[in-house]
Design a protein around this motif. Structure first.
Motif, PDB file in Angstrom:
ATOM      1  N   ALA A   9    -148.007  -7.996  -2.107  1.00  0.00           N
ATOM      2  CA  ALA A   9    -149.466  -7.882  -2.202  1.00  0.00           C
ATOM      3  C   ALA A   9    -150.155  -8.673  -1.091  1.00  0.00           C
ATOM      4  CB  ALA A   9    -149.931  -8.379  -3.571  1.00  0.00           C
ATOM      5  N   TYR A  10    -149.587  -9.795  -0.730  1.00  0.00           N
ATOM      6  CA  TYR A  10    -150.121 -10.575   0.384  1.00  0.00           C
ATOM      7  C   TYR A  10    -149.865  -9.866   1.709  1.00  0.00           C
ATOM      8  CZ  TYR A  10    -150.366 -14.384   3.813  1.00  0.00           C
ATOM      9  OH  TYR A  10    -150.639 -15.165   4.903  1.00  0.00           O
ATOM     10  N   GLU A  11    -148.696  -9.289   1.868  1.00  0.00           N
ATOM     11  CA  GLU A  11    -148.327  -8.600   3.103  1.00  0.00           C
ATOM     12  C   GLU A  11    -149.295  -7.466   3.426  1.00  0.00           C
ATOM     13  OE1 GLU A  11    -145.891  -7.485   6.439  1.00  0.00           O
ATOM     14  OE2 GLU A  11    -145.894  -9.289   5.199  1.00  0.00           O
ATOM     15  N   VAL A  12    -149.730  -6.729   2.394  1.00  0.00           N
ATOM     16  CA  VAL A  12    -150.603  -5.568   2.640  1.00  0.00           C
ATOM     17  C   VAL A  12    -152.078  -5.902   2.513  1.00  0.00           C
ATOM     18  CG1 VAL A  12    -148.810  -3.945   1.947  1.00  0.00           C
ATOM     19  CG2 VAL A  12    -150.442  -4.790   0.233  1.00  0.00           C
ATOM     20  N   GLY A  13    -152.405  -7.158   2.218  1.00  0.00           N
ATOM     21  CA  GLY A  13    -153.804  -7.572   2.206  1.00  0.00           C
ATOM     22  C   GLY A  13    -154.512  -7.518   0.874  1.00  0.00           C
ATOM     23  N   ASP A  14    -153.788  -7.177  -0.186  1.00  0.00           N
ATOM     24  CA  ASP A  14    -154.432  -7.194  -1.507  1.00  0.00           C
ATOM     25  C   ASP A  14    -154.848  -8.614  -1.886  1.00  0.00           C
ATOM     26  OD1 ASP A  14    -154.067  -4.510  -1.735  1.00  0.00           O
ATOM     27  OD2 ASP A  14    -152.514  -4.605  -3.278  1.00  0.00           O
ATOM     28  N   LEU A  15    -154.038  -9.580  -1.519  1.00  0.00           N
ATOM     29  CA  LEU A  15    -154.304 -10.985  -1.811  1.00  0.00           C
ATOM     30  C   LEU A  15    -154.523 -11.710  -0.489  1.00  0.00           C
ATOM     31  CD1 LEU A  15    -151.535 -11.615  -4.499  1.00  0.00           C
ATOM     32  CD2 LEU A  15    -153.939 -11.053  -4.875  1.00  0.00           C
ATOM     33  N   HIS A  16    -155.683 -12.350  -0.360  1.00  0.00           N
ATOM     34  CA  HIS A  16    -155.986 -13.021   0.905  1.00  0.00           C
ATOM     35  C   HIS A  16    -156.818 -14.285   0.752  1.00  0.00           C
ATOM     36  CE1 HIS A  16    -159.970 -11.136   0.567  1.00  0.00           C
ATOM     37  NE2 HIS A  16    -159.309 -10.019   0.277  1.00  0.00           N
ATOM     38  N   ASP A  17    -157.208 -14.614  -0.493  1.00  0.00           N
ATOM     39  CA  ASP A  17    -157.989 -15.829  -0.709  1.00  0.00           C
ATOM     40  C   ASP A  17    -157.962 -16.185  -2.197  1.00  0.00           C
ATOM     41  OD1 ASP A  17    -159.671 -13.943  -1.876  1.00  0.00           O
ATOM     42  OD2 ASP A  17    -161.248 -14.132  -0.371  1.00  0.00           O
ATOM     43  N   ALA A  18    -158.664 -17.254  -2.548  1.00  0.00           N
ATOM     44  CA  ALA A  18    -158.651 -17.721  -3.934  1.00  0.00           C
ATOM     45  C   ALA A  18    -159.229 -16.704  -4.918  1.00  0.00           C
ATOM     46  CB  ALA A  18    -159.375 -19.062  -4.040  1.00  0.00           C
ATOM     47  N   PRO A  19    -160.374 -16.068  -4.631  1.00  0.00           N
ATOM     48  CA  PRO A  19    -160.914 -15.104  -5.605  1.00  0.00           C
ATOM     49  C   PRO A  19    -159.980 -13.921  -5.875  1.00  0.00           C
ATOM     50  CG  PRO A  19    -162.643 -15.794  -4.095  1.00  0.00           C
ATOM     51  CD  PRO A  19    -161.356 -16.332  -3.553  1.00  0.00           C
ATOM     52  N   THR A  20    -159.352 -13.376  -4.824  1.00  0.00           N
ATOM     53  CA  THR A  20    -158.476 -12.230  -5.060  1.00  0.00           C
ATOM     54  C   THR A  20    -157.242 -12.647  -5.850  1.00  0.00           C
ATOM     55  OG1 THR A  20    -157.473 -12.558  -2.865  1.00  0.00           O
ATOM     56  CG2 THR A  20    -159.233 -10.920  -3.047  1.00  0.00           C
ATOM     57  N   LEU A  21    -156.716 -13.833  -5.566  1.00  0.00           N
ATOM     58  CA  LEU A  21    -155.547 -14.309  -6.320  1.00  0.00           C
ATOM     59  C   LEU A  21    -155.913 -14.593  -7.772  1.00  0.00           C
ATOM     60  CD1 LEU A  21    -152.583 -15.212  -6.410  1.00  0.00           C
ATOM     61  CD2 LEU A  21    -153.365 -17.497  -5.753  1.00  0.00           C
ATOM     62  N   SER A  22    -157.055 -15.219  -7.994  1.00  0.00           N
ATOM     63  CA  SER A  22    -157.488 -15.523  -9.358  1.00  0.00           C
ATOM     64  C   SER A  22    -157.646 -14.243 -10.176  1.00  0.00           C
ATOM     65  CB  SER A  22    -158.806 -16.302  -9.327  1.00  0.00           C
ATOM     66  OG  SER A  22    -159.231 -16.615 -10.637  1.00  0.00           O
ATOM     67  N   ASP A  23    -158.239 -13.218  -9.578  1.00  0.00           N
ATOM     68  CA  ASP A  23    -158.412 -11.945 -10.275  1.00  0.00           C
ATOM     69  C   ASP A  23    -157.061 -11.313 -10.599  1.00  0.00           C
ATOM     70  OD1 ASP A  23    -161.137 -12.199 -10.167  1.00  0.00           O
ATOM     71  OD2 ASP A  23    -161.413 -10.802  -8.506  1.00  0.00           O
ATOM     72  N   TRP A  24    -156.145 -11.370  -9.645  1.00  0.00           N
ATOM     73  CA  TRP A  24    -154.814 -10.780  -9.819  1.00  0.00           C
ATOM     74  C   TRP A  24    -154.061 -11.464 -10.961  1.00  0.00           C
ATOM     75  CZ3 TRP A  24    -152.479  -6.987  -6.471  1.00  0.00           C
ATOM     76  CH2 TRP A  24    -151.118  -6.783  -6.667  1.00  0.00           C
ATOM     77  N   LEU A  25    -154.043 -12.791 -10.934  1.00  0.00           N
ATOM     78  CA  LEU A  25    -153.329 -13.533 -11.982  1.00  0.00           C
ATOM     79  C   LEU A  25    -154.010 -13.364 -13.334  1.00  0.00           C
ATOM     80  CD1 LEU A  25    -152.393 -16.844 -10.115  1.00  0.00           C
ATOM     81  CD2 LEU A  25    -151.011 -14.779 -10.441  1.00  0.00           C
ATOM     82  N   GLY A  26    -155.330 -13.338 -13.341  1.00  0.00           N
ATOM     83  CA  GLY A  26    -156.056 -13.133 -14.594  1.00  0.00           C
ATOM     84  C   GLY A  26    -155.711 -11.804 -15.229  1.00  0.00           C
ATOM     85  N   ALA A  27    -155.537 -10.777 -14.414  1.00  0.00           N
ATOM     86  CA  ALA A  27    -155.155  -9.467 -14.946  1.00  0.00           C
ATOM     87  C   ALA A  27    -153.752  -9.500 -15.549  1.00  0.00           C
ATOM     88  CB  ALA A  27    -155.226  -8.414 -13.837  1.00  0.00           C
ATOM     89  N   LEU A  28    -152.837 -10.232 -14.917  1.00  0.00           N
ATOM     90  CA  LEU A  28    -151.484 -10.355 -15.476  1.00  0.00           C
ATOM     91  C   LEU A  28    -151.518 -11.062 -16.829  1.00  0.00           C
ATOM     92  CD1 LEU A  28    -149.351 -11.348 -12.344  1.00  0.00           C
ATOM     93  CD2 LEU A  28    -149.577  -9.090 -13.395  1.00  0.00           C
ATOM     94  N   VAL A  29    -152.381 -12.068 -16.946  1.00  0.00           N
ATOM     95  CA  VAL A  29    -152.485 -12.817 -18.196  1.00  0.00           C
ATOM     96  C   VAL A  29    -153.062 -11.946 -19.310  1.00  0.00           C
ATOM     97  CG1 VAL A  29    -153.643 -14.749 -19.353  1.00  0.00           C
ATOM     98  CG2 VAL A  29    -152.684 -15.054 -17.054  1.00  0.00           C
ATOM     99  N   GLU A  30    -154.127 -11.244 -19.016  1.00  0.00           N
ATOM    100  CA  GLU A  30    -154.876 -10.551 -20.059  1.00  0.00           C
ATOM    101  C   GLU A  30    -154.419  -9.114 -20.298  1.00  0.00           C
ATOM    102  OE1 GLU A  30    -158.900 -10.952 -18.711  1.00  0.00           O
ATOM    103  OE2 GLU A  30    -159.101 -12.957 -19.580  1.00  0.00           O
ATOM    104  N   GLN A  31    -153.871  -8.463 -19.248  1.00  0.00           N
ATOM    105  CA  GLN A  31    -153.583  -7.033 -19.367  1.00  0.00           C
ATOM    106  C   GLN A  31    -152.214  -6.639 -18.829  1.00  0.00           C
ATOM    107  OE1 GLN A  31    -156.738  -5.448 -16.989  1.00  0.00           O
ATOM    108  NE2 GLN A  31    -158.343  -6.036 -18.412  1.00  0.00           N
ATOM    109  N   GLY A  32    -151.442  -7.573 -18.315  1.00  0.00           N
ATOM    110  CA  GLY A  32    -150.237  -7.210 -17.593  1.00  0.00           C
ATOM    111  C   GLY A  32    -148.947  -7.763 -18.159  1.00  0.00           C
ATOM    112  N   SER A  33    -148.061  -8.115 -17.254  1.00  0.00           N
ATOM    113  CA  SER A  33    -146.704  -8.498 -17.631  1.00  0.00           C
ATOM    114  C   SER A  33    -146.662  -9.754 -18.490  1.00  0.00           C
ATOM    115  CB  SER A  33    -145.850  -8.691 -16.382  1.00  0.00           C
ATOM    116  OG  SER A  33    -146.446  -9.619 -15.502  1.00  0.00           O
ATOM    117  N   LEU A  34    -147.527 -10.718 -18.217  1.00  0.00           N
ATOM    118  CA  LEU A  34    -147.497 -11.926 -19.050  1.00  0.00           C
ATOM    119  C   LEU A  34    -147.923 -11.617 -20.477  1.00  0.00           C
ATOM    120  CD1 LEU A  34    -146.973 -14.920 -19.398  1.00  0.00           C
ATOM    121  CD2 LEU A  34    -149.357 -15.337 -18.767  1.00  0.00           C
TER     122      LEU A  34
END
Length: 225
Positions: free
Chosen positions: A30-55
């Motif tokens: 995700a970092y390689e292709v630019g989906d993740l590039h700063d704190a807000p994008t990472l926070s959103d990504w991890l939040g989705a894993l917590v609430e709706q994803g693998s976690l």
């Protein structure tokens, strides 16, 4: 009076020999292709894993395995162990969960023995998913379910934040801000999992799942997933 949280602090610390540091859960792609590039994008990504994803799914599987181990229900424990592997939707997700799960069982039996590990062996003879392994140990050592779920979830987030710092997505201070900001969501996810059953399993984080699949063929990699 001893604290039930102390074993969790040991089992889920970076020093426990499961090799969590080697996995990024697809973040590297995700970092390689630019989906993740700063704190807000990472926070959103991890939040989705917590609430709706693998976690979210891992916590439900954790709670199911915990209750089965507590009740001495080998059939239910075997079902949870089998389903946990079936839900690993890429080769690397399976590698990530079984490598850590198997290592946890080995270390747990050696240093933190309990009857629940023997029950797990009798119920399931194949690879063990990481949430199932930690759940069995927690049940076997009489750790309450809610703090066990919260600790597992926090360790998941902390490990991915650490991977993100090493990838250069964020710095250490932003990493701590993101971890702190996700604590309320982790409380909510643990509460939801505590009351859930296997019928509640499901996720909707397609981009994360794709990242895991694409990482398998990524040319240059620091992480195993």
């Amino acid at each position: 009076m001893s604290s039930p949280h102390l074993p969790l602090m040991v089992w889920l610390s970076p020093s426990f020999p499961v090799g969590a540091f080697a996995y990024s859960h697809g973040l590297e792609w995700a970092y390689e292709v630019g989906d993740l590039h700063d704190a807000p994008t990472l926070s959103d990504w991890l939040g989705a894993l917590v609430e709706q994803g693998s976690l979210r799914n891992d916590l439900i599987l954790f709670a199911t395995a915990f209750r089965a181990a507590k009740a001495g229900d080998a059939a239910a424990l075997g079902e949870a162990a089998e389903l946990a592997l079936a839900l690993a939707n890429s080769a690397e997700r399976r590698l990530e969960t079984v490598t850590q799960g198997n290592a946890f069982v080995v270390a747990g039996r050696a240093a933190w023995p309990c009857e629940a590990f023997a029950m797990l062996s009798a119920a399931w003879s194949q690879d063990v998913a990481y949430p199932v392994a930690v759940a069995v140990a927690s049940a076997g050592h009489d750790i309450p379910l809610r703090p066990a779920l919260e600790a597992y979830g926090l360790a998941f987030v902390a490990n991915l934040v650490s991977a993100s710092v090493r990838l250069g997505i964020i710095g250490q201070t932003d990493g701590q801000r993101i971890t702190a900001g996700l604590v309320p969501a982790l409380h909510g996810a643990a509460a939801g999992a505590e009351a859930a059953s296997l019928d509640d399993l499901g996720s909707c984080t397609l981009r994360s799942d794709l990242a895991s699949l694409r990482h398998e063929t990524q040319y240059s990699r620091l992480f195993r997933s």
